[in-house]
Design an enzyme around this catalytic site. Structure first.
Site, PDB file in Angstrom:
ATOM      1  N   HIS A 165       1.017  -1.165   0.019  1.00  0.00           N
ATOM      2  CA  HIS A 165      -0.081   0.139   0.044  1.00  0.00           C
ATOM      3  C   HIS A 165       0.775   1.236  -0.050  1.00  0.00           C
ATOM      4  O   HIS A 165       2.003   1.229   0.572  1.00  0.00           O
ATOM      5  CB  HIS A 165      -0.888  -0.013   1.300  1.00  0.00           C
ATOM      6  CG  HIS A 165      -1.716  -0.902   1.343  1.00  0.00           C
ATOM      7  ND1 HIS A 165      -1.581  -2.194   2.317  1.00  0.00           N
ATOM      8  CD2 HIS A 165      -3.282  -0.966   1.149  1.00  0.00           C
ATOM      9  CE1 HIS A 165      -2.756  -2.992   2.297  1.00  0.00           C
ATOM     10  NE2 HIS A 165      -3.701  -2.212   1.695  1.00  0.00           N
TER      11      HIS A 165
ATOM     12  N   ASP B  43       2.061   2.271   3.397  1.00  0.00           N
ATOM     13  CA  ASP B  43       2.855   1.194   3.927  1.00  0.00           C
ATOM     14  C   ASP B  43       4.492   1.469   4.037  1.00  0.00           C
ATOM     15  O   ASP B  43       5.304   1.339   4.958  1.00  0.00           O
ATOM     16  CB  ASP B  43       2.921  -0.165   3.638  1.00  0.00           C
ATOM     17  CG  ASP B  43       1.462  -0.832   3.371  1.00  0.00           C
ATOM     18  OD1 ASP B  43       0.821  -0.458   4.354  1.00  0.00           O
ATOM     19  OD2 ASP B  43       1.370  -1.748   2.582  1.00  0.00           O
TER      20      ASP B  43
ATOM     21  N   HIS C  29     -11.829 -14.109   3.114  1.00  0.00           N
ATOM     22  CA  HIS C  29     -12.911 -13.460   2.729  1.00  0.00           C
ATOM     23  C   HIS C  29     -14.057 -14.447   2.108  1.00  0.00           C
ATOM     24  O   HIS C  29     -15.298 -13.849   2.650  1.00  0.00           O
ATOM     25  CB  HIS C  29     -12.335 -12.307   1.518  1.00  0.00           C
ATOM     26  CG  HIS C  29     -11.679 -11.370   2.245  1.00  0.00           C
ATOM     27  ND1 HIS C  29     -10.951 -10.398   1.514  1.00  0.00           N
ATOM     28  CD2 HIS C  29     -10.912 -11.004   3.451  1.00  0.00           C
ATOM     29  CE1 HIS C  29     -10.281  -9.586   2.090  1.00  0.00           C
ATOM     30  NE2 HIS C  29     -10.247 -10.134   3.351  1.00  0.00           N
TER      31      HIS C  29
ATOM     32  N   ASP D  78     -11.297 -11.682  10.739  1.00  0.00           N
ATOM     33  CA  ASP D  78     -10.282 -11.761   9.837  1.00  0.00           C
ATOM     34  C   ASP D  78      -9.087 -12.226  10.344  1.00  0.00           C
ATOM     35  O   ASP D  78      -8.300 -11.234  10.460  1.00  0.00           O
ATOM     36  CB  ASP D  78      -9.968 -10.563   8.859  1.00  0.00           C
ATOM     37  CG  ASP D  78      -9.546 -11.077   7.529  1.00  0.00           C
ATOM     38  OD1 ASP D  78      -9.177 -12.233   7.221  1.00  0.00           O
ATOM     39  OD2 ASP D  78      -9.324  -9.986   6.706  1.00  0.00           O
TER      40      ASP D  78
ATOM     41  N   ASP E 167      -6.276 -13.963   9.194  1.00  0.00           N
ATOM     42  CA  ASP E 167      -5.235 -13.609   8.356  1.00  0.00           C
ATOM     43  C   ASP E 167      -4.247 -14.504   8.747  1.00  0.00           C
ATOM     44  O   ASP E 167      -2.803 -14.132   8.815  1.00  0.00           O
ATOM     45  CB  ASP E 167      -4.764 -12.226   8.392  1.00  0.00           C
ATOM     46  CG  ASP E 167      -5.608 -11.297   7.649  1.00  0.00           C
ATOM     47  OD1 ASP E 167      -6.082 -11.677   6.458  1.00  0.00           O
ATOM     48  OD2 ASP E 167      -5.709 -10.178   8.024  1.00  0.00           O
TER      49      ASP E 167
HETATM   50  C1  XUL Z   1      -8.047  -6.770   4.204  1.00  0.00           C
HETATM   51  C2  XUL Z   1      -7.179  -6.991   3.087  1.00  0.00           C
HETATM   52  C3  XUL Z   1      -6.375  -6.017   2.524  1.00  0.00           C
HETATM   53  C4  XUL Z   1      -6.020  -6.078   1.142  1.00  0.00           C
HETATM   54  C5  XUL Z   1      -5.331  -4.898   0.592  1.00  0.00           C
HETATM   55  O1  XUL Z   1      -8.852  -7.848   4.651  1.00  0.00           O
HETATM   56  O2  XUL Z   1      -7.254  -8.065   2.689  1.00  0.00           O
HETATM   57  O3  XUL Z   1      -5.061  -6.223   3.394  1.00  0.00           O
HETATM   58  O4  XUL Z   1      -5.681  -7.304   0.614  1.00  0.00           O
HETATM   59  O5  XUL Z   1      -5.886  -3.595   0.844  1.00  0.00           O
HETATM   60 CO    CO Z   2      -6.258  -9.116   1.013  1.00  0.00          CO
END
Ligand code: XUL
Ligand code: CO
Length: 438
Positions: free
Chosen positions: A100, A103, A270, A306, A308
């Site tokens: 990003h 970042d 997601h 999430d 992750d």
């Molecule tokens: C958030 C997500 C983000 C995107 C990029 O859930 O996945 O990190 O991948 O903005």
């Molecule tokens: Co993402």
């Protein structure tokens, strides 16, 4: 020297190695169905969770040593982060990274300053990419962290916020283009609502559609040849996100005439949060012709948020890999590790272990899926299920030569008496499981 310099460059050493900092399965030059493993997987490390997230959660402060982070990032801190990130990237040996805008750059408070700081870091990124050979899978603008985006960016109630978003996206799209990025991603983290009571749904969707059209126009104006990708997610941080899943994104793209211009970046968790299987999202995107790229981090099936996490279960990924292989693989996309360490994973080595295990998981899934595809039994099972459709009746229906009345008359006159036939699901599942041996 950086935080990540203690680990020697990671190499493939095979399944029997005792070295934890080696790939057991991921052998980038191994040929799989006529293509190198690295070219099938096109793996990327994400900048934000790996180097820009200190391990904070909503209940507690950061735990991970990331000395270049603070409430405000100076240019020296951004440069130290970049040094550490590219040290890690080159030792891990993956071909790509993703980032990003915010970042990577020093913190800015005005748009002029934003543009200036982004330009400085762009030059530094360019040097690092040239020195290491690491390429950019995608860039994206962060349109969700700053308080100004509390009501969304392209769906904000305030046109000045929309203007800020336009400036950030123009800047990051152009940087992505100049850095040779393969894709540009938009994750609409706050493009949604918390309550419909105070939300003008139609107006927000129209604003969002116009925003995306402007992004596509600009892409063509500057000659960016990569793909524009939307990343679906059903909720979090908003209660309802407009890009909730692949089907919702496709409907949105069609409504605004963008279905041929924009694709999707599908994230495993997601899909889970949307109540869908990951392979469903991949198959849907391939079917609609909008398959772009993948964020390969998973969730926890018992948690509704999430988490992750790095992937570690190859078998559950095989059906999506079969779809990916049958669809011809990625064009501009790849597998991005949009994944976080756990808060207790405070050793710099943990970031290596997480990626190594995640990449080996993808390699295992790829090899198993390639065996499934080569064996052809699953494809034949599927084809046989639809055998009737290859016969005369099926062909007359598919070609459109029968209408409701002529078909109904035919079914009655010929006294159709169809019976249930086995769907062979158990066999199909067995055909996947038996190849998960890597
Ligand atoms: C958030 C997500 C983000 C995107 C990029 O859930 O996945 O990190 O991948 O903005
Ligand atoms: Co993402």
């Amino acid at each position: 020297m950086s935080l990540f310099s203690d680990i020697a460059p990671v190499r493939f050493e095979g399944p029997d190695t005792a070295n934890e900092y080696a790939f057991r399965v991921y052998d980038k030059d191994r040929q799989v169905l006529g293509k190198r493993m690295e070219d099938w997987l096109r793996c990327a490390v994400c900048y934000w969770h790996s180097f820009n997230w200190p391990g904070q959660d909503i209940f507690g402060a950061g735990t991970l040593p990331r000395p270049w982070l603070g409430p405000s990032i100076t240019q020296a801190m951004a440069d130290a982060k970049l040094d550490a990130a590219f040290d890690f990237l080159s030792r891990l040996g993956l071909p790509y990274f993703t980032f990003h805008d915010v970042d990577a750059m020093a913190t800015a408070t005005t748009l002029k300053e934003h543009e200036h700081n982004l330009k400085i870091i762009e030059a530094h990124i360019q040097e690092k990419m040239a020195a290491t050979g690491v390429k950019l899978l995608w860039g994206t603008a962060n349109l969700f962290s700053h308080p100004r985006y509390a009501a969304g960016a392209a769906t904000s109630t305030d046109p000045e916020v929309y203007g800020w978003a336009a400036a950030q996206v123009r800047g990051c799209l152009e940087v992505t283009h100049r850095l040779g990025g393969d894709n540009y991603v938009l994750w609409g983290g706050r493009e949604g609502y918390d309550s419909l009571l105070n939300t003008d749904l139609k107006r927000e969707l129209d604003h969002y559609g116009r925003f995306l059209s402007m992004v596509v126009e600009h892409k063509h104006r500057i000659g960016f040849k990569g793909s524009i990708l939307i990343e679906p997610k059903p909720f979090e941080p908003t209660k309802h996100q407009y890009d909730r899943d692949v089907a919702a994104v496709y409907a949105f793209l069609q409504r605004y005439g963008l279905a041929k211009e924009v694709k999707v970046n599908i994230e495993v968790n997601h899909a889970t949060l949307a109540g869908l299987d990951f392979e469903h999202e991949v198959a849907a995107a391939l079917t609609y012709g909008i398959f772009g790229s993948i964020d390969i981090n998973r969730g926890d099936p018992r948690n509704g948020w999430d988490t992750d996490q790095f992937p570690n279960n190859a078998q559950e990924l095989v059906p999506a890999f079969v779809a990916l292989i049958e669809g011809g693989g990625f064009s501009t996309g790849g597998f991005n590790f949009d994944a976080k360490l756990r808060r207790q994973s405070v050793d710099p080595a943990d970031l290596y272990l997480a990626h190594i295990s995640g990449i080996d998981t993808l390699a295992r899934a790829l090899l198993a899926a390639s065996d499934v595809v080569t064996e052809r039994k699953l494809a034949e099972l599927k084809k046989a299920r639809y055998g009737g459709w290859d016969g005369e009746l099926g062909q007359r229906i598919e070609s459109g030569s029968l209408n409701l009345a002529t078909l109904a008359d035919l079914a009655t006159a010929e006294n159709f008496q169809p019976t249930v036939r086995s769907g062979r699901q158990e066999l199909a599942e067995s055909l996947i499981a038996r190849h998960c041996k890597y």
